[in-house]
Design a protein around this motif. Structure first.
Motif, mmCIF file in Angstrom:
data_model
loop_
_atom_site.group_PDB
_atom_site.id
_atom_site.type_symbol
_atom_site.label_atom_id
_atom_site.label_comp_id
_atom_site.label_asym_id
_atom_site.label_seq_id
_atom_site.Cartn_x
_atom_site.Cartn_y
_atom_site.Cartn_z
ATOM 1 N N PRO A 1 -2.342 17.968 -21.953
ATOM 2 C CA PRO A 1 -3.567 18.775 -22.089
ATOM 3 C C PRO A 1 -4.241 19.162 -20.772
ATOM 4 N N LEU A 2 -3.965 18.445 -19.685
ATOM 5 C CA LEU A 2 -4.629 18.792 -18.419
ATOM 6 C C LEU A 2 -4.003 20.000 -17.732
ATOM 7 N N ALA B 1 -4.208 16.673 -7.682
ATOM 8 C CA ALA B 1 -4.537 16.336 -9.075
ATOM 9 C C ALA B 1 -3.417 16.794 -10.004
ATOM 10 N N ALA C 1 -0.487 14.420 -9.585
ATOM 11 C CA ALA C 1 -0.779 13.151 -10.278
ATOM 12 C C ALA C 1 -0.610 13.307 -11.783
ATOM 13 N N ALA C 2 -1.073 14.437 -12.324
ATOM 14 C CA ALA C 2 -0.921 14.669 -13.767
ATOM 15 C C ALA C 2 0.557 14.806 -14.137
ATOM 16 N N THR D 1 2.273 11.466 -14.445
ATOM 17 C CA THR D 1 1.976 10.787 -15.712
ATOM 18 C C THR D 1 2.743 11.431 -16.870
ATOM 19 N N TYR D 2 2.788 12.756 -16.897
ATOM 20 C CA TYR D 2 3.430 13.441 -18.020
ATOM 21 C C TYR D 2 4.961 13.391 -17.951
#
Lengths: 265, 265
Positions: free
Chosen positions: A145-146, A160, A163-164, A167-168
């Motif tokens: 979603p980000l 950012a 980093a996202a 995680t994904y």
């Protein structure tokens, strides 16, 4: 009928990546684009609400005498395509079927990753379509979603975003995937970033491009191609206008948008 | 009239941080909360659209016989509060005035930072209210559009959040600020993260808490306090229901929400 425009709709401006791909393949088609920016995003909302909004979008496009409609929004395709096809008689194409076909064009692929909005992943529309086509396929579906707000902020190379993406994507890269399906019309703008981020042997499948190819073959099959040799016109209508949306529209289309008009549904 | 409920509305579920602060200060008041989750967010949309949505929200709350209304949304307060007060007769409070008062309670403060959605910053409502109250105040206003999606994802300690905070806050920390005004109802959830991130001498002003204090003094002044000694009831209505919204509502309220109902505007 052949000289009528094509209708495209999306929850916002992301669908313009599909328009851009369609303009490259079908340069003589006129296009009416509706972006429901007053109610964007659809990706976090419920299936019932998405179906209601999508039906209102189609109704508006039919008022503009379109010969066929492209649901240029993965969430709306995932939740609303079957009900739209039941309700309306005009040919309606989504972005899912073509993305799935393109993913499975590699006959060796047996592990596939998908990233999309929460709504698209939760619908299981991609997982279902992929599983129907290839038995034993391992599917790693990840809501991301980000990514839409990061892309809209133009933070394509921002820490950012990196980093996202860690995680994904790290979990699916670790278990191994042959292809990553970009199941949101915003994501084509992230392709250069993803190319740097991902191992070279992971193929990226972009649902905007594959949808445009599918559209061309459907128009050919239905004998709906515009015989004109003039460049096609694009008319963009948004349910909410703002400087921010106009700026984004230009980035997504990768060219000037012409005058954007306000649509009242 | 005194026993009638208070009405709160927000574009989504962020306004529940204001409800939570109000419940702590006014435990005997009944509250009807309307979250326009079908059209969330307001922060990226145009002033005209925000004013139209806000008027529809107030109309709905008036149908529930509320004695006063809190615009528990910074964007809606910034763009719609004056027009709402012109159109409707019920007392209507926003979140801006009280946040500005609390920021300037420190008589020494001469450099103030504000973070908010793009819509709130663009409205210049905070900058205008602050400048009217203190001549020569230096205001550093920063749109921070990624913070809402990061908070909704519960990435409070995620490296992506830290990276975003560096981009948004480093410039104002470097030039020096006495206080940082959190001008979005989502941001109270980020206070522990911000406390770790920012130098100790920067005061955080949270518009949810300051709005609840202002509400209490206004109800007292207008003789509208509920004389009941029973715990007040909270009824939450959302224009779109989804599992995700219900989960978020619980986090923003920091307690169970009771049954959430669907509102049709």
């Amino acid at each position: 009928m052949q000289t009528s425009p094509l209708g495209f709709f999306d929850s916002g401006i992301g669908g313009l990546t599909v328009v851009r791909a369609a303009q490259a393949l079908l340069p003589h088609e006129d296009i009416v684009y509706l972006g429901d920016t007053a109610r964007v995003p659809y990706g976090s909302k419920s299936p019932e609400t998405i179906r209601q909004f999508a039906a209102e979008d189609v109704q508006w496009l039919l008022g503009h005498q379109v010969k066929a409609i492209v649901v240029a929004c993965n969430t709306a395709t995932a939740h609303a395509l079957p009900s739209l096809r039941e309700t309306f008689r005009v040919p309606i194409l989504g972005v899912i079927e073509s993305g799935v076909q393109a993913t499975l064009a590699d006959r060796e692929a047996d592990r596939v990753g998908i990233i999309a909005t929460r709504g698209t992943i939760r619908s299981h529309a991609y997982q279902h379509a992929l599983a129907q086509q290839r038995t034993g396929l391992i599917i790693h579906a990840q809501p991301a979603p980000l990514l839409v707000p990061l892309i809209e902020e133009d933070w394509l190379d921002h820490p950012a975003t990196t980093a996202a993406l860690h995680t994904y994507l790290d979990p699916m890269v670790e278990t191994g995937i042959d292809a990553l399906l970009l199941a949101c019309t915003h994501y084509p703008l992230l392709i250069p970033t993803l190319r740097k981020f991902l191992p070279d042997d992971i193929r990226l499948v972009d649902s905007a491009t594959t949808c445009a190819e599918h559209l061309k073959s459907e128009l050919t099959r239905l004998d709906l191609l515009n015989p004109s040799t003039e460049p096609g016109k694009l008319h963009i209508h948004l349910t909410d206008l703002s400087e921010q949306f106009e700026k984004l529209a230009k980035r997504f289309l990768a060219r000037p948008t012409g005058k954007i008009r306000r649509a009242v549904l």
